[in-house]
Design an enzyme around this catalytic site. Sequence first.
Site, PDB file in Angstrom:
ATOM      1  N   GLY A  43      34.323  34.937  17.036  1.00 61.32           N
ATOM      2  CA  GLY A  43      34.227  35.158  18.486  1.00 61.32           C
ATOM      3  C   GLY A  43      32.916  34.711  19.101  1.00 61.32           C
ATOM      4  O   GLY A  43      32.778  34.668  20.322  1.00 61.32           O
ATOM      5  N   CYS A  77      30.207  35.005  22.860  1.00 63.06           N
ATOM      6  CA  CYS A  77      31.073  35.603  23.880  1.00 63.06           C
ATOM      7  C   CYS A  77      31.628  36.962  23.450  1.00 63.06           C
ATOM      8  O   CYS A  77      31.477  37.950  24.148  1.00 63.06           O
ATOM      9  CB  CYS A  77      32.212  34.629  24.190  1.00 63.06           C
ATOM     10  SG  CYS A  77      33.373  35.260  25.388  1.00 63.06           S
ATOM     11  N   ILE A 128      23.340  36.416  34.061  1.00 60.24           N
ATOM     12  CA  ILE A 128      23.037  37.499  33.124  1.00 60.24           C
ATOM     13  C   ILE A 128      22.196  38.567  33.809  1.00 60.24           C
ATOM     14  O   ILE A 128      22.486  39.765  33.714  1.00 60.24           O
ATOM     15  CB  ILE A 128      22.310  36.964  31.867  1.00 60.24           C
ATOM     16  CG1 ILE A 128      23.282  36.102  31.042  1.00 60.24           C
ATOM     17  CG2 ILE A 128      21.733  38.116  31.036  1.00 60.24           C
ATOM     18  CD1 ILE A 128      22.747  35.628  29.719  1.00 60.24           C
ATOM     19  N   HIS A 135      52.811  41.175  50.198  1.00 56.42           N
ATOM     20  CA  HIS A 135      52.082  42.114  51.056  1.00 56.42           C
ATOM     21  C   HIS A 135      52.302  43.536  50.547  1.00 56.42           C
ATOM     22  O   HIS A 135      53.417  43.884  50.199  1.00 56.42           O
ATOM     23  CB  HIS A 135      52.606  42.000  52.488  1.00 56.42           C
ATOM     24  CG  HIS A 135      51.983  43.001  53.408  1.00 56.42           C
ATOM     25  ND1 HIS A 135      50.697  42.848  53.883  1.00 56.42           N
ATOM     26  CD2 HIS A 135      52.449  44.173  53.905  1.00 56.42           C
ATOM     27  CE1 HIS A 135      50.411  43.888  54.655  1.00 56.42           C
ATOM     28  NE2 HIS A 135      51.441  44.703  54.685  1.00 56.42           N
TER      29      HIS A 135
END
Length: 474
Positions: A42, A45, A190, A453
């Site tokens: 991973g 991230c 960040i 809506h």
Amino acid sequence: ATSSEPYDTIVIGGGPGGYVAAIKAAQLGLRTACIEKRGSLGGTCLNVGCIPSKAMLNNSHLYHQAQHDFKKRGISIGEMSLDLPTMLQAKDQSVKELTKGIEGLFKKNKVDYIKGTASFSSSNRVSVKLNDGGETEVEAKNIIIATGSEVAPFPGGAIEIDEKTIVSSTGALELQEVPKKMVVIGGGIIGLELGSVWSRLGAEVTVIEFLGGIGGVGIDEEVAKSFQKLLAKQGLQFELNTKVLSAEKQSDGTVLVKTESAKGGSEKTFNANVVLVSVGRRPVTTGLNLDKIGVEVDNKGRVVVDDQYNTTVQGVKCIGDATFGPMLAHKAEEEGIAAAEFIKSGHGHVNYAVIPSVVYTHPEVSWVGKNEQELKAEGTQYKIGKFPFLANSRAKTNQDMEGFVKFLVEKDTDRILGVHIIGPNAGEMIASAALAMEYSASAEDIARTCHAHPTLSEAFKEAAMAAYEKPIHF
Ligand code: FAD
Ligand code: NAI
């Protein structure tokens, strides 16, 4: 893996670029291995970036909302308090489940996962120092470098990160108590995301930014101004046009941050319990032996590639944060897929004009395509269509009405050139803009598409209406 059996593809690095490239290559029928040294898949991230920061952003937002916003909604919860250890555990749990999930995907797709540190022994052989001890060597016709990025040190070594009181994003995701005062050096993504986290949890946060606006590269100036006002309302303080010179630990455990005006002179000092250094990231390429095999790296440390991710050495490609372009997980993933496709069939594609950016604060900020200052600089004739969430019924019922949607469209053709959103759910909404731009849609195409809506997306539709004609509700 054995050295006697060559792979079709070896990927170095198991981040969003590397793991996606490996899975895609395997799906295309290529015998594939992915080498990762971290001990978990991973990359930045999932382990210390997107995922843990979003866990902290979500839970700190709920905490802040419970404290400051529930009462006016008729929700009384009495005394409440922060349980930071549990919040940190929840973050760690998300990271664990997602990184393990990728191991599962590797098994499912038959990607060999080699745990260790890779370096090139030749252009088609990689030697791996295994995490469990020992070494192995693997060979492949195609090798993809996906070694990502790391925190850029403060220029000139003037600030030393200890990940306790002077932290990078990694340390800022692990603080064991809420600092009384926090100074954030750099008002990019960040700094704003993690500054928001600790401000919501009770820290007094001051963001010091060299430039005249916040949000980093690509943000529309009008959005940036609005963003700064909204964050200031939440309690963050900003020192713009200000350059940090040094940050030194004091004998009482605090840190003294020295600054001067960006133009020089006007020195000022700030005292903090924790300082977050967020002045950018740099590619990781050291230790790979790139110079030995002849892979060119530019003066910013990025691996030089052509439009098919080929480096200067045949059979060696590079994707993600280690090469050109924005340092974003989804950009790395797109490149991972394209690189595998180039290897398999010679065809792959990433549209760099349509890569969205999202800042996951509250409200969120997102954009795709060009901003106003870019259009002005290139002399493009454009029209603006804007719609405020204040006039959107769902935002009103949610009592979450800050921000707006802004379309920038070509004056003569109505073609969408950029979309900029600040407001609730901006990060999800930008996907519609990216999709529209991929299909070269006009503002009218969106304005004539029925949106449900009451949804926030109606603000998106009405901003498109404003760009080509007039909105109804504003
Ligand atoms: P990386 O994710 O950096 O992965 C590279 C991997 O290669 C690492 O795991 C490393 O251990 C491994 N490696 C390096 N050298 C070797 C070697 N020699 N041998 C074996 N393995 C090696 N982006 C977004 O799009 N959205 C966000 O919300 C977001 N939030 C972020 C928050 C923070 C705090 C940070 C720091 C970053 C964030 N990013 C975000 C950026 C994102 O994390 C990166 O753009 C992305 O991880 C890049 O993917 P990559 O695969 O190129 O590299
Ligand atoms: P950044 O490049 O976005 O921002 C750094 C900021 O620091 C700039 O605005 C710069 O002007 C300022 N700065 C530099 N030196 C300074 C000094 N001496 N004094 C004061 N200010 C100074 O870098 P950041 O925020 O560290 O992020 C790194 C990367 O991580 C980015 O490329 C971003 O794409 C990625 N990221 C993406 C996220 C997302 O997509 N939501 C979240 C977090 C990171």
